[in-house]
Design a protein around this motif. Structure first.
Motif, PDB file in Angstrom:
ATOM      1  N   ALA A   6       0.843  -1.202   0.000  1.00  0.00           N
ATOM      2  CA  ALA A   6       0.000   0.000   0.000  1.00  0.00           C
ATOM      3  C   ALA A   6       0.873   1.246   0.000  1.00  0.00           C
ATOM      4  O   ALA A   6       1.960   1.251   0.589  1.00  0.00           O
ATOM      5  N   PHE A   7       0.380   2.290  -0.669  1.00  0.00           N
ATOM      6  CA  PHE A   7       1.036   3.601  -0.604  1.00  0.00           C
ATOM      7  C   PHE A   7       0.383   4.337   0.562  1.00  0.00           C
ATOM      8  O   PHE A   7      -0.745   4.829   0.454  1.00  0.00           O
ATOM      9  N   ARG A   8       1.099   4.409   1.695  1.00  0.00           N
ATOM     10  CA  ARG A   8       0.521   4.871   2.951  1.00  0.00           C
ATOM     11  C   ARG A   8       1.097   6.230   3.340  1.00  0.00           C
ATOM     12  O   ARG A   8       2.308   6.472   3.197  1.00  0.00           O
ATOM     13  N   GLU A 307       5.561   4.380  -8.790  1.00  0.00           N
ATOM     14  CA  GLU A 307       5.808   5.591  -9.569  1.00  0.00           C
ATOM     15  C   GLU A 307       5.002   6.789  -9.097  1.00  0.00           C
ATOM     16  O   GLU A 307       5.141   7.895  -9.636  1.00  0.00           O
ATOM     17  N   LEU A 308       4.166   6.614  -8.078  1.00  0.00           N
ATOM     18  CA  LEU A 308       3.288   7.701  -7.640  1.00  0.00           C
ATOM     19  C   LEU A 308       4.027   8.977  -7.236  1.00  0.00           C
ATOM     20  O   LEU A 308       3.602  10.078  -7.621  1.00  0.00           O
ATOM     21  N   VAL A 325      -3.827   6.806 -15.002  1.00  0.00           N
ATOM     22  CA  VAL A 325      -4.438   5.629 -14.403  1.00  0.00           C
ATOM     23  C   VAL A 325      -3.371   4.878 -13.619  1.00  0.00           C
ATOM     24  O   VAL A 325      -2.248   4.721 -14.096  1.00  0.00           O
ATOM     25  N   VAL A 326      -3.713   4.455 -12.411  1.00  0.00           N
ATOM     26  CA  VAL A 326      -2.779   3.711 -11.579  1.00  0.00           C
ATOM     27  C   VAL A 326      -3.120   2.220 -11.676  1.00  0.00           C
ATOM     28  O   VAL A 326      -4.224   1.799 -11.307  1.00  0.00           O
ATOM     29  N   ARG A 327      -2.197   1.449 -12.223  1.00  0.00           N
ATOM     30  CA  ARG A 327      -2.385   0.003 -12.324  1.00  0.00           C
ATOM     31  C   ARG A 327      -1.886  -0.631 -11.029  1.00  0.00           C
ATOM     32  O   ARG A 327      -0.697  -0.634 -10.737  1.00  0.00           O
ATOM     33  N   VAL A 328      -2.795  -1.148 -10.250  1.00  0.00           N
ATOM     34  CA  VAL A 328      -2.468  -1.694  -8.939  1.00  0.00           C
ATOM     35  C   VAL A 328      -2.245  -3.208  -9.018  1.00  0.00           C
ATOM     36  O   VAL A 328      -1.270  -3.731  -8.479  1.00  0.00           O
ATOM     37  N   ALA A 329      -3.141  -3.917  -9.688  1.00  0.00           N
ATOM     38  CA  ALA A 329      -3.015  -5.368  -9.807  1.00  0.00           C
ATOM     39  C   ALA A 329      -1.799  -5.716 -10.648  1.00  0.00           C
ATOM     40  O   ALA A 329      -1.483  -5.045 -11.633  1.00  0.00           O
TER      41      ALA A 329
END
Length: 330
Positions: A6-8, A307-308, A325-329
């Motif tokens: 996770a990006f926390r 890359e966020l 678009v953020v590709r998470v999977a």
């Protein structure tokens, strides 16, 4: 219990810091629907939250990302079953509850929307909060009597994510759209999305009069400030100006004349806290009659969770264009 990335975002009282961490599903904020996230997106609000340059989060720590789309992994709400494709925008994500920048998110069932059959998960996040906001503005305008016959719709901040999607959505709905942007090098792109005309905001001279010759049937304003004040005297009788942004400032200097002489309406668009029945209407429109025809052109970049930080920095520096678009999977 599942461990995931996770990006926390943290705040120790003196500074904000954020990055990729491992966490367990049991540590997520409460909710009835556990979602395995496929995609999220990047909005200006996300960049402010992820860098600590804006007071977005109301509690810490939280996972960033105000948009999320994926498949249900588990649910205690009978409306959702394992494997269902769902989405959520706003609704406290990355403000009071963990958001979509994580491999799992736990959602409040009240704000979880089944993915319409004519959208895929990636398309829903190209739209995300930006597309939802543009469509919600159009819905408010329609409910308040806006018709194509009143004249063209001015879209300010047209080069931004909301602006680009608004051009596509409004033109798809039958409106002539005039795009207002300070980035003349983007005009050809805006025309390819459906803009009938492009206006350089640097060359848009407002008279300063309380009333002026009507030029637009209505407007979607992403800017506020002097732009909003200048637009109001240019709106046709009974036209609507929907305001959804404040890039040009939170205050504007105007008069009551457009409202009491021409019956112009100023409509606020508050997408984050939209009621459930309105959310469902908006997403049905976005999946149907208002589905943008040029989503692939609007989504100019796909990024990963890692890359966020780079994406945030570019956005805050004004060096981004279109939707990310953020590709998470995996």
């Amino acid at each position: 219990m599942t461990t995931f990335r996770a990006f926390r975002i943290h705040n120790d009282g003196s500074s904000c810091h954020a990055g990729i961490e491992a966490m367990d599903t049991d540590a997520l904020t409460p909710g009835e629907v556990l979602v395995k996230v496929a995609y999220s997106s990047v909005n200006y609000k996300d960049a402010l939250a992820g860098t600590g340059k804006g007071r977005i989060l109301r509690q810490y720590p939280l996972n960033g990302g105000i948009d999320v789309a994926g498949h249900v992994a588990a649910s205690i709400d009978p409306r959702f079953k394992e494997g269902d494709a769902v989405l959520c925008t706003g609704s406290g994500l990355s403000e009071t509850r963990d958001g979509g920048y994580a491999e799992y998110a736990r959602l409040d069932a009240r704000w979880t929307i089944p993915l319409p059959a004519t959208l895929d998960l990636r398309e829903s996040m190209v739209l995300g909060t930006a597309g939802f906001t543009a469509a919600l503005a159009l819905l408010h305008m329609l409910d308040n009597g806006q018709t194509p016959a009143l004249g063209p719709i001015a879209v300010t901040g047209a080069s931004g994510g909301v602006g680009q999607l608004a051009i596509d959505i409004f033109s798809r709905a039958g409106y002539e759209v005039h795009a207002i942007s300070g980035k003349a090098d983007h005009f050809a792109h805006l025309e390819s999305l459906g803009a009938a005309a492009c206006i350089d905001r640097h060359q848009l001279a407002f008279s300063g009069k309380p009333m002026d010759s009507a030029r637009f049937g209505g407007a979607l304003d992403n800017v506020g400030g002097a732009m909003l004040a200048g637009l109001l005297p240019l709106i046709e009788p009974y036209g609507n100006v929907a305001i959804c942004g404040n890039a040009g400032g939170i205050a504007f200097d105007s008069t009551v004349m457009p409202f009491i002489i021409r019956g112009v309406n100023l409509l606020g668009v508050a997408s984050a806290g939209t009621a459930r029945h309105m959310r469902e209407r908006v997403w049905q429109y976005l999946a149907g009659d208002w589905k943008p025809r040029h989503l692939a052109r609007v989504a100019t970049r796909e990024a990963t969770l890692d890359e966020l930080p780079e994406v945030f920095d570019r956005m805050l520096a004004g060096d981004s264009f279109g939707r990310t678009v953020v590709r998470v999977a995996a």
